[in-house]
Design a protein around this motif. Structure first.
Motif, PDB file in Angstrom:
ATOM      1  N   LEU A 447       0.709  -1.034   0.137  1.00  0.00           N
ATOM      2  CA  LEU A 447       0.054  -0.173   0.096  1.00  0.00           C
ATOM      3  C   LEU A 447       0.804   1.518  -0.067  1.00  0.00           C
ATOM      4  N   TRP A 448       1.883   1.168   0.915  1.00  0.00           N
ATOM      5  CA  TRP A 448       2.833   2.288   0.825  1.00  0.00           C
ATOM      6  C   TRP A 448       3.636   2.757  -0.320  1.00  0.00           C
ATOM      7  N   GLN A 449       3.901   1.248  -0.901  1.00  0.00           N
ATOM      8  CA  GLN A 449       4.663   1.662  -2.096  1.00  0.00           C
ATOM      9  C   GLN A 449       3.870   2.257  -3.400  1.00  0.00           C
ATOM     10  N   GLN A 450       2.500   1.764  -3.567  1.00  0.00           N
ATOM     11  CA  GLN A 450       1.824   2.398  -4.301  1.00  0.00           C
ATOM     12  C   GLN A 450       1.352   3.688  -4.052  1.00  0.00           C
ATOM     13  N   ALA A 451       1.082   4.017  -2.897  1.00  0.00           N
ATOM     14  CA  ALA A 451       0.697   5.603  -2.453  1.00  0.00           C
ATOM     15  C   ALA A 451       2.126   6.522  -2.639  1.00  0.00           C
ATOM     16  N   GLY A 452       3.317   5.842  -2.566  1.00  0.00           N
ATOM     17  CA  GLY A 452       4.515   6.412  -2.718  1.00  0.00           C
ATOM     18  C   GLY A 452       4.725   7.043  -3.998  1.00  0.00           C
ATOM     19  N   ARG A 453       3.756   6.689  -4.877  1.00  0.00           N
ATOM     20  CA  ARG A 453       3.883   7.246  -6.372  1.00  0.00           C
ATOM     21  C   ARG A 453       3.418   8.537  -6.439  1.00  0.00           C
ATOM     22  N   ALA A 454       2.633   8.913  -5.086  1.00  0.00           N
ATOM     23  CA  ALA A 454       1.890  10.413  -5.605  1.00  0.00           C
ATOM     24  C   ALA A 454       2.797  11.130  -4.607  1.00  0.00           C
ATOM     25  N   GLY A 455       2.819  12.417  -5.041  1.00  0.00           N
ATOM     26  CA  GLY A 455       3.534  13.527  -4.335  1.00  0.00           C
ATOM     27  C   GLY A 455       5.021  13.502  -4.839  1.00  0.00           C
ATOM     28  N   ARG A 456       5.368  14.994  -4.830  1.00  0.00           N
ATOM     29  CA  ARG A 456       6.758  15.135  -4.998  1.00  0.00           C
ATOM     30  C   ARG A 456       7.261  16.369  -4.076  1.00  0.00           C
ATOM     31  N   SER A 457       8.275  16.613  -4.008  1.00  0.00           N
ATOM     32  CA  SER A 457       8.688  17.659  -2.824  1.00  0.00           C
ATOM     33  C   SER A 457       8.124  18.938  -3.246  1.00  0.00           C
ATOM     34  N   GLY A 458       7.741  19.473  -2.227  1.00  0.00           N
ATOM     35  CA  GLY A 458       7.088  20.965  -2.426  1.00  0.00           C
ATOM     36  C   GLY A 458       5.717  20.788  -3.001  1.00  0.00           C
ATOM     37  N   GLN A 459       5.052  19.730  -3.291  1.00  0.00           N
ATOM     38  CA  GLN A 459       3.711  19.516  -4.111  1.00  0.00           C
ATOM     39  C   GLN A 459       3.088  18.740  -3.123  1.00  0.00           C
ATOM     40  N   GLU A 460       1.679  19.127  -2.933  1.00  0.00           N
ATOM     41  CA  GLU A 460       1.037  17.994  -1.977  1.00  0.00           C
ATOM     42  C   GLU A 460       0.272  17.262  -3.204  1.00  0.00           C
ATOM     43  N   ALA A 461      -0.170  15.990  -2.595  1.00  0.00           N
ATOM     44  CA  ALA A 461      -0.902  14.790  -3.481  1.00  0.00           C
ATOM     45  C   ALA A 461      -1.775  14.411  -2.961  1.00  0.00           C
ATOM     46  N   LEU A 462      -2.704  13.538  -3.779  1.00  0.00           N
ATOM     47  CA  LEU A 462      -3.727  12.761  -3.231  1.00  0.00           C
ATOM     48  C   LEU A 462      -3.876  11.363  -3.196  1.00  0.00           C
ATOM     49  N   ALA A 463      -4.204  10.704  -2.285  1.00  0.00           N
ATOM     50  CA  ALA A 463      -4.315   8.954  -2.247  1.00  0.00           C
ATOM     51  C   ALA A 463      -5.466   8.689  -1.829  1.00  0.00           C
ATOM     52  N   VAL A 464      -6.043   7.755  -2.687  1.00  0.00           N
ATOM     53  CA  VAL A 464      -7.280   7.203  -2.323  1.00  0.00           C
ATOM     54  C   VAL A 464      -7.369   5.525  -2.141  1.00  0.00           C
ATOM     55  N   LEU A 465      -7.492   5.097  -1.056  1.00  0.00           N
ATOM     56  CA  LEU A 465      -7.725   3.578  -1.226  1.00  0.00           C
ATOM     57  C   LEU A 465      -9.155   3.092  -1.047  1.00  0.00           C
ATOM     58  N   VAL A 466      -9.565   2.807  -2.245  1.00  0.00           N
ATOM     59  CA  VAL A 466     -10.982   2.214  -2.566  1.00  0.00           C
ATOM     60  C   VAL A 466     -11.142   0.821  -2.085  1.00  0.00           C
ATOM     61  N   ALA A 467     -12.116   0.680  -0.979  1.00  0.00           N
ATOM     62  CA  ALA A 467     -12.341  -0.593  -0.451  1.00  0.00           C
ATOM     63  C   ALA A 467     -13.114  -1.599  -1.492  1.00  0.00           C
ATOM     64  N   ARG A 468     -12.732  -2.629  -1.458  1.00  0.00           N
ATOM     65  CA  ARG A 468     -13.582  -3.889  -2.350  1.00  0.00           C
ATOM     66  C   ARG A 468     -14.335  -4.460  -1.110  1.00  0.00           C
ATOM     67  N   ASP A 469     -15.379  -5.239  -1.741  1.00  0.00           N
ATOM     68  CA  ASP A 469     -16.488  -5.920  -0.895  1.00  0.00           C
ATOM     69  C   ASP A 469     -15.611  -7.063  -0.289  1.00  0.00           C
ATOM     70  N   ASP A 470     -14.918  -7.075   0.751  1.00  0.00           N
ATOM     71  CA  ASP A 470     -14.145  -8.036   1.318  1.00  0.00           C
ATOM     72  C   ASP A 470     -14.122  -7.705   2.765  1.00  0.00           C
ATOM     73  N   PRO A 471     -13.786  -8.730   3.695  1.00  0.00           N
ATOM     74  CA  PRO A 471     -13.613  -8.516   4.934  1.00  0.00           C
ATOM     75  C   PRO A 471     -12.461  -7.623   5.524  1.00  0.00           C
ATOM     76  N   LEU A 472     -11.420  -7.872   4.757  1.00  0.00           N
ATOM     77  CA  LEU A 472      -9.970  -7.210   5.089  1.00  0.00           C
ATOM     78  C   LEU A 472     -10.213  -5.733   4.781  1.00  0.00           C
TER      79      LEU A 472
END
Ligand SMILES: [Zn+2]
Ligand SMILES: [Zn+2]
Length: 826
Positions: A447-472
């Protein structure tokens, strides 16, 4: 008491094995200086504004939590004094002005001869940490050599380009893998001082041919193991022994190389790296590279009204209708949430419409194509032509095509990309404005590796985890502390697995007779395994050691699991479409099964188990097929247990016998069952490791569970427990099987078993036992907090239930787990 037995073994262990969720460590320009493919200033609104607009679309707010991940300034370090001028100049020429602190620290430890693992985030420049000491040594000692191991050929090829680009005199880096032409191999063995390969080639080619490699191994100074977190489970246990075999050969030639490992951020990397190499390893984990701030939202698609759920799993909406997933995970279930794919497609369309450069991670290729297609359609409906700025990315593209995608994103010709994780090993992209993650990728590390694609120095970015229909997924979006407050998982492997150890010892014996000293190298259980190989006639003991008795080498596949793989062949053309591992073949390739390959549908005509092949023809019926199996489990031995009054918690060995007996055909559109057809397939045996708990019937009665409801209560608890185990160990639910019964002959009590789906176990059940209270607490909370009434895929239903999710009792499952948790210490 009627003993209804329910079993759930994962049929579709279909995870592409090369589909890694890690950063390209071949990032040369990792130090201060231009980031790889940095995208320049952002085009769209701020993440806060963007998120506000996205969540205002529907009636209910789908966002369950927003976390601010603050920006981090980089901490540069001076070049280590031991790094020669020539090397510094070469790196500076490639844009690395100075190393970051963690790179310099790990590099110096390695240069001083300590085994080291650097475990830091995406695009933090781990490669510099091993390139520096390795190349400095090659420059200082004109005879020294370096062996680099990557989990895939593509990554080794990228790393080769990075090293070659430094144009250092006399290093002569070269890839040595299955694609290397015969004519070049001898030259590489003789002249290359920086050989890049993979564990499979080391196992099948280099170690068996060690005589030809003696010159290289004798002078081996460093072994680099890149992306070492990918060596987990059974595969990781095999690789651990391949590395011990390598160490043994080096020692025979008088070499003791230093191991430098690079890992994604993971829990306790020193221990995992130590298990992998068998050596004491120092960890460097403090990431000193700069990072932009990220607004991280957890997003739960709304529950659909119950009636619309049964009519169509994904009812058409006002825009961008997403067709149901062809392999509907829950197409027979009554109550479902809006599909995560559809939600992600809408989010992608909306962010692209806002001019925001967005990457959407989707777990399957098919899913990535569906997301891209629907985002394109929605955009074209709004502004004709706008859809062209969204693409799907699947693995397997040529390097030029990948670079073209990078270029298009860099220049803004392309604004949205939907991808499987394959991208993580191919395209060098960081600094996106938004990352959408469709479904929890299985571990916090990923999760952090994927989210780590967002954002660069000095610039804010958005990350969204969309839940699947699954207990976890559902648990996580309601328990943000499990994501943001918890350390990333430890990488689990178990080199003592006898099913790995024995064949690896056989391979070692072919390379050189085994001696008593070698047994210590191969660790716990090696003596027992050697004795068994002797008893089986594979080894012969002589005064000088144990010798391999046969003419042929043993056939050992590092990535093989659950029997020989079955080839899928198109009858009309004889074309090989792919392979399915033996353990899944009965589920996926039984006669009549609908088999999907790269989005194309085939129907199986014949499964020939003797020849290991399935004959199929292309056909797109409007039904899907779902195999059912019957499983029995018997306890072989108990390794450890906790006696907690009416509750018992156990870890031990079990024999699992299963047989695929029938399959259902179900309409894709409605989930309606067309018919159930019998199958005639042989039973299969699996000896593995299981964790199980028992409860006394009295304690269940006291808790208010009616006798008739015990099977459904245990079964529901078992499903949710399997679904939540990935929270504790780096497995996914397909690595694990389960069985629950109101009365088991071996335990003489109501029992829930959860077992490793790999012969000999892979460490997952062991991990579950070690964290039992926390694991079952999370399981209990996941069920209790689910908004559904009678159970849904988000809590107690399982997409791979061998019993069609019947019986299941959600309220009684909570009572069962309460009894366990009240009595269990810790
Ligand atoms: Zn539910
Ligand atoms: Zn089940």
């Amino acid at each position: 008491m009627q003993g209804v037995t329910s079993n759930d073994f994962s049929s579709a262990r279909h995870t592409p094995r090369h589909d890694l969720e890690s950063s390209p460590a071949a990032t040369v320009s990792a130090g201060p200086g231009p980031a790889p493919a940095d995208l320049g200033p952002g085009l769209g609104p701020s993440p806060t504004d963007l998120l506000r607009r996205l969540r205002a679309r529907g009636a209910a707010d789908p966002v369950t939590h927003v976390e601010r991940v603050p920006a981090r300034a980089g901490v540069p370090a001076p070049w280590p004094s031991w790094a020669p001028e020539e090397l510094r100049t070469a790196f500076t020429g490639r844009g690395v002005v100075a190393p970051w602190q963690h790179q310099a620290e790990a590099a110096t430890l390695a240069y001083e001869g300590q085994h080291v693992v650097v475990a830091t985030g995406t695009a933090s420049g781990k490669s510099l940490a091993y390139q520096l000491p390795a190349l400095a040594t090659l420059l200082a000692d004109p005879r020294a050599t370096v062996l680099y191991l990557a989990p895939t050929k593509a990554l080794a090829a990228d790393q080769l380009r990075a090293v070659a680009a430094l144009e250092l005199e006399g290093v002569r880096p070269a890839c040595y893998d299955g694609d290397t032409p015969r004519a070049e191999r001898e030259w590489i063995r003789r002249h290359s001082r920086f050989v890049l390969t993979n564990p499979d080639m080391l196992h099948h080619g280099i170690l068996p041919g060690h005589a030809q490699w003696s010159g290289f191994l004798r002078r081996l100074a460093y072994v680099v193991i890149d992306e070492c977190h990918t060596y987990r489970g059974v595969f990781g246990s095999h690789v651990a022994h391949v590395l011990r075999r390598l160490r043994r050969q080096c020692a025979r030639f008088g070499a003791t190389p230093v191991f430098v490992l690079a890992s994604a951020t993971s829990g306790d990397p020193a221990t995992a790296a130590g298990r992998l190499t068998g050596l004491p390893v120092t960890a460097v984990t403090e990431d000193a590279s700069p990072r932009g701030g990220v607004t991280f939202a957890l997003w739960e698609p709304p529950l659909l009204p119950p009636d619309s759920g049964s009519a169509s799993p994904v009812p058409p909406g006002p825009s961008s209708p997403v067709p149901p997933q062809t392999h509907g995970d829950h197409d027979d279930l009554r109550q479902v949430r809006r599909s995560a794919l559809r939600e992600t497609a809408d989010l992608l369309a909306d962010t692209v419409a806002e001019g925001v450069r967005t990457l959407a991670f989707v777990r399957s290729r098919k899913g990535a194509e569906v997301v891209a297609a629907n985002a394109r359609r929605a955009l074209d409906d709004a502004v004709p032509g706008l859809g062209d700025r969204v693409a799907a990315y699947r693995g397997g593209y040529l390097r030029e095509e990948r670079r073209e995608l990078e270029r298009a994103l860099l220049h803004g010709d392309l604004l949205g990309l939907a991808s499987t994780n394959a991208l993580e090993l191919g395209v060098d992209l960081v600094g996106l404005d938004a990352v959408l993650i469709c479904g929890y990728p299985g571990t916090r590390a990923s999760l952090w590796q994927q989210a780590g694609r967002a954002g660069r120095s000095g610039q804010e970015a958005l990350a969204v985890l969309v839940a699947r229909d699954d207990p976890l997924d559902t648990y996580l979006v309601h328990h943000p502390e499990a994501i943001f407050g918890a350390p990333v998982e430890a990488t689990v492997l178990d080199p003592a697995n006898p099913y790995v150890l024995a064949p690896q010892l056989a391979c070692a014996a072919v390379e050189a007779p085994l001696t008593p000293a070698d047994l210590a190298l191969f660790g716990d259980g090696a003596k027992e395994a050697v004795d068994e190989l002797v008893a089986a006639g594979a080894l012969r003991q002589r005064p000088t050691g144990w010798y391999w008795r046969h003419r042929e080498r043993p056939e050992v596949d590092l990535r093989g699991e659950g029997g020989a793989p079955v080839a899928v062949v198109e009858s009309s053309t004889g074309r090989l479409l792919g392979t399915v591992d033996g353990g899944s073949s009965h589920f996926l390739l039984h006669p009549g099964a609908v088999y999907l390959h790269q989005g194309v549908s085939y129907v199986v005509d014949q499964l020939d188990l003797a020849d290991g092949c399935a004959l199929v023809h292309a056909e797109e019926p409007d039904w899907s097929t779902h195999a059912r199996d019957v499983t029995e489990l018997s306890v072989v031995s108990v390794r450890s247990y906790v006696d907690a009054g009416p509750v018992g918690m156990f870890l031990g060995e079990v024999d699992v016998t299963s047989q695929v007996v029938s399959y259902q055909r179900r309409r894709i559109a409605t989930g309606e069952v067309i018919d159930t057809r019998p199958l005639d397939l042989p039973t299969r045996e699996l000896r593995t490791v299981a964790v199980w708990f028992t409860l006394s019937p009295q304690s269940l009665a006291l808790a208010g569970v009616q006798t008739a409801d015990v099977p459904g209560a245990l079964h529901a608890a078992e499903h949710a427990a399997i679904g939540l185990l990935p929270l504790m160990a780096t497995c996914d639910r397909w690595d694990i099987g389960g069985l629950s019964t109101a009365l088991h002959p071996d335990t003489e009590a109501p029992t829930v078993f959860v077992y490793d789906g790999h012969p000999g176990g892979a460490g997952f059940a062991e991990r579950a036992y070690g964290t039992a209270a926390a694991w079952l607490r999370a399981t209990r909370d996941a069920i209790a907090e689910c908004g559904c009434e009678t159970g849904c895929p988000s809590c107690v239903q399982s997409p791979k239930c061998g019993n069609g999710n019947n019986p299941l009792s959600k309220p009684d499952a909570i009572r069962v787990l309460d009894v366990v948790l009240t009595n269990l210490p810790g």
